[in-house]
Write an enzyme that holds these catalytic residues in place. Structure first.
Site, mmCIF file in Angstrom:
data_model
loop_
_atom_site.group_PDB
_atom_site.id
_atom_site.type_symbol
_atom_site.label_atom_id
_atom_site.label_comp_id
_atom_site.label_asym_id
_atom_site.label_seq_id
_atom_site.Cartn_x
_atom_site.Cartn_y
_atom_site.Cartn_z
ATOM 1 C CB SER A 1 -0.920 -0.009 1.223
ATOM 2 O OG SER A 1 -0.177 -0.231 2.398
ATOM 3 C CD GLU B 1 0.995 7.737 5.129
ATOM 4 O OE1 GLU B 1 0.831 6.663 5.752
ATOM 5 O OE2 GLU B 1 1.493 8.750 5.640
HETATM 6 P P1 FAD Z 1 -2.786 7.866 20.367
HETATM 7 O O1 FAD Z 1 -2.911 6.432 20.112
HETATM 8 O O2 FAD Z 1 -3.933 8.591 20.980
HETATM 9 O O3 FAD Z 1 -1.472 8.071 21.255
HETATM 10 C C1 FAD Z 1 -0.968 9.383 21.548
HETATM 11 C C2 FAD Z 1 -0.143 9.319 22.835
HETATM 12 O O4 FAD Z 1 -0.999 9.130 23.963
HETATM 13 C C3 FAD Z 1 0.859 8.165 22.883
HETATM 14 O O5 FAD Z 1 1.988 8.611 23.602
HETATM 15 C C4 FAD Z 1 0.098 7.076 23.644
HETATM 16 O O6 FAD Z 1 0.972 6.170 24.270
HETATM 17 C C5 FAD Z 1 -0.704 7.909 24.629
HETATM 18 N N1 FAD Z 1 -2.009 7.319 24.971
HETATM 19 C C6 FAD Z 1 -2.882 6.722 24.145
HETATM 20 N N2 FAD Z 1 -3.999 6.382 24.803
HETATM 21 C C7 FAD Z 1 -3.820 6.779 26.097
HETATM 22 C C8 FAD Z 1 -4.629 6.717 27.271
HETATM 23 N N3 FAD Z 1 -5.854 6.171 27.250
HETATM 24 N N4 FAD Z 1 -4.127 7.254 28.432
HETATM 25 C C9 FAD Z 1 -2.895 7.812 28.465
HETATM 26 N N5 FAD Z 1 -2.087 7.888 27.372
HETATM 27 C C10 FAD Z 1 -2.548 7.379 26.214
HETATM 28 N N6 FAD Z 1 -0.753 12.549 11.806
HETATM 29 C C11 FAD Z 1 -1.552 13.415 11.130
HETATM 30 O O7 FAD Z 1 -1.755 14.566 11.586
HETATM 31 N N7 FAD Z 1 -2.172 13.046 9.949
HETATM 32 C C12 FAD Z 1 -2.015 11.817 9.417
HETATM 33 O O8 FAD Z 1 -2.580 11.514 8.364
HETATM 34 C C13 FAD Z 1 -1.165 10.863 10.100
HETATM 35 N N8 FAD Z 1 -0.987 9.619 9.620
HETATM 36 C C14 FAD Z 1 -0.222 8.703 10.328
HETATM 37 C C15 FAD Z 1 -0.082 7.403 9.843
HETATM 38 C C16 FAD Z 1 0.671 6.463 10.548
HETATM 39 C C17 FAD Z 1 0.771 5.047 10.025
HETATM 40 C C18 FAD Z 1 1.333 6.845 11.762
HETATM 41 C C19 FAD Z 1 2.188 5.855 12.510
HETATM 42 C C20 FAD Z 1 1.208 8.147 12.235
HETATM 43 C C21 FAD Z 1 0.427 9.078 11.539
HETATM 44 N N9 FAD Z 1 0.259 10.394 12.016
HETATM 45 C C22 FAD Z 1 -0.549 11.289 11.314
HETATM 46 C C23 FAD Z 1 0.950 10.856 13.223
HETATM 47 C C24 FAD Z 1 0.092 10.728 14.507
HETATM 48 O O9 FAD Z 1 -1.024 11.592 14.423
HETATM 49 C C25 FAD Z 1 0.982 11.101 15.694
HETATM 50 O O10 FAD Z 1 1.966 10.138 15.870
HETATM 51 C C26 FAD Z 1 0.260 11.423 16.985
HETATM 52 O O11 FAD Z 1 1.194 12.019 17.887
HETATM 53 C C27 FAD Z 1 -0.308 10.191 17.718
HETATM 54 O O12 FAD Z 1 -1.388 9.685 17.059
HETATM 55 P P2 FAD Z 1 -2.017 8.261 17.560
HETATM 56 O O13 FAD Z 1 -3.217 8.044 16.742
HETATM 57 O O14 FAD Z 1 -0.983 7.217 17.574
HETATM 58 O O15 FAD Z 1 -2.420 8.697 19.055
#
Ligand code: FAD
Length: 285
Positions: free
Chosen positions: A15, A17
């Site tokens: 895939s 991106e």
């Molecule tokens: P989460 O899973 O919410 O995690 C964020 C932080 O909070 C982590 O440190 C985690 O350990 C912690 N955490 C999670 N849940 C809890 C909880 N319940 N209590 C306490 N701590 C918690 N960014 C963009 O803006 N646009 C994109 O299109 C984009 N695409 C991406 C694609 C991929 C494959 C990846 C790996 C990253 C992408 N990102 C994108 C970056 C991403 O938005 C960042 O890495 C962001 O900082 C974390 O997103 P997440 O969804 O992993 O967050």
């Protein structure tokens, strides 16, 4: 086609991106690159979402065009930081109406310069995943971090939150970029031991510019192994040599990952398709 199904097939799923360009001309160039990559028969193409919803309209428009006009299955990224439930529901409705059945559900980061408490109805990606799962109709992906998320106090904490995303309804995980396969294999082993059973898809970035990769890895906390930085030494300003090394490295990583059981490879193209094309063609040929 739902992305969850492609990882059940016996063949590896490739895939690609892309991010939505800012201009119409950029968008046209991107569409022609993607149409060209269609020859490689990608399992799907994914379209990123700008921080705080900054590319909201463009992400939906780009995903709709790739899905319907180009005819490649598409996954739209969606971040929830700073958004309220009604906004997210409206985007999901637009995607569903466009025939896009796959969403990569993310928290996202604060836009550069934003300070103060985050507004919106979602705190973590797991909140968004639960929201989408309750609504139904989408295959849901989530991000994972083999080297730990940059804000996490430890890899163990980060893995626990990753498991929460799967429990909330994530059907598969795509990793942050990494350049050392041991990092991926160790993460998969720890994830399986903690009860995560969904596909964990390695995300690779065939390197084309040294400065760009250094900026990106610093921002996301991924490491560059010494063997790779040694190889790049002396080629900082030589784009062709950097790309050749990047292709060779990504190809070696891909072969080893697939041989070790990875369900496919997700390529972060940074909208430069040439290096990804060369790697994929070598893998397929
Ligand atoms: P989460 O899973 O919410 O995690 C964020 C932080 O909070 C982590 O440190 C985690 O350990 C912690 N955490 C999670 N849940 C809890 C909880 N319940 N209590 C306490 N701590 C918690 N960014 C963009 O803006 N646009 C994109 O299109 C984009 N695409 C991406 C694609 C991929 C494959 C990846 C790996 C990253 C992408 N990102 C994108 C970056 C991403 O938005 C960042 O890495 C962001 O900082 C974390 O997103 P997440 O969804 O992993 O967050």
């Amino acid at each position: 086609m739902r992305v969850c199904e492609v990882y059940r097939r016996p063949v590896p799923a490739f895939s690609f991106e892309f991010f939505p360009p800012k201009t119409e001309a950029g968008l046209e160039r991107l569409y022609s690159r993607i149409a060209h990559l269609g020859e490689l028969n990608p399992a799907f193409v994914s379209v990123t979402y700008g921080a705080g919803g900054s590319t909201r309209g463009k992400t939906v428009e780009t995903a709709r065009h790739i899905q319907n006009a180009i005819g490649i299955d598409t996954m739209a990224h969606l971040t929830c930081r700073g958004q309220d439930a009604a906004e997210v529901a409206a985007i999901l409705d637009e995607l569903a109406a466009s025939g896009v059945q796959n969403v990569l559900a993310l928290r996202g980061d604060a836009p550069i310069g934003e300070v103060g408490p985050t507004k919106g109805d979602f705190r973590y990606a797991s909140d968004l995943i639960s929201f989408i799962a309750r609504r139904g109709g989408f295959c849901i992906g989530a991000a994972c971090y083999p080297e730990g998320h940059i804000e996490s106090p430890s890899r163990e904490d980060d893995l626990a939150w990753t498991a929460e995303k799967v429990e909330a309804g994530a059907d598969f995980l795509i990793t942050q970029v990494f350049f050392d396969n041991a990092v991926y294999f160790d993460f998969v082993a720890r994830a399986r031991a903690s009860g995560i059973s969904v596909p964990i898809v390695p995300g690779l970035m065939p390197m084309t510019h040294v400065a760009q990769i250094e900026r990106f890895t610093k921002m996301c906390g991924a490491s560059i192994p010494a063997a790779l930085s040694d190889r790049l030494e002396g080629y900082r300003d030589d784009e062709q040599a950097t790309m050749a090394i990047g292709i060779e490295w990504a190809l070696r990583q891909s072969r080893e990952l697939l041989a070790g059981g990875a369900p496919g490879i997700h390529f972060y193209t940074l909208n430069r398709s040439l290096a990804t094309r060369v790697v994929c063609m070598s893998l397929m040929g």
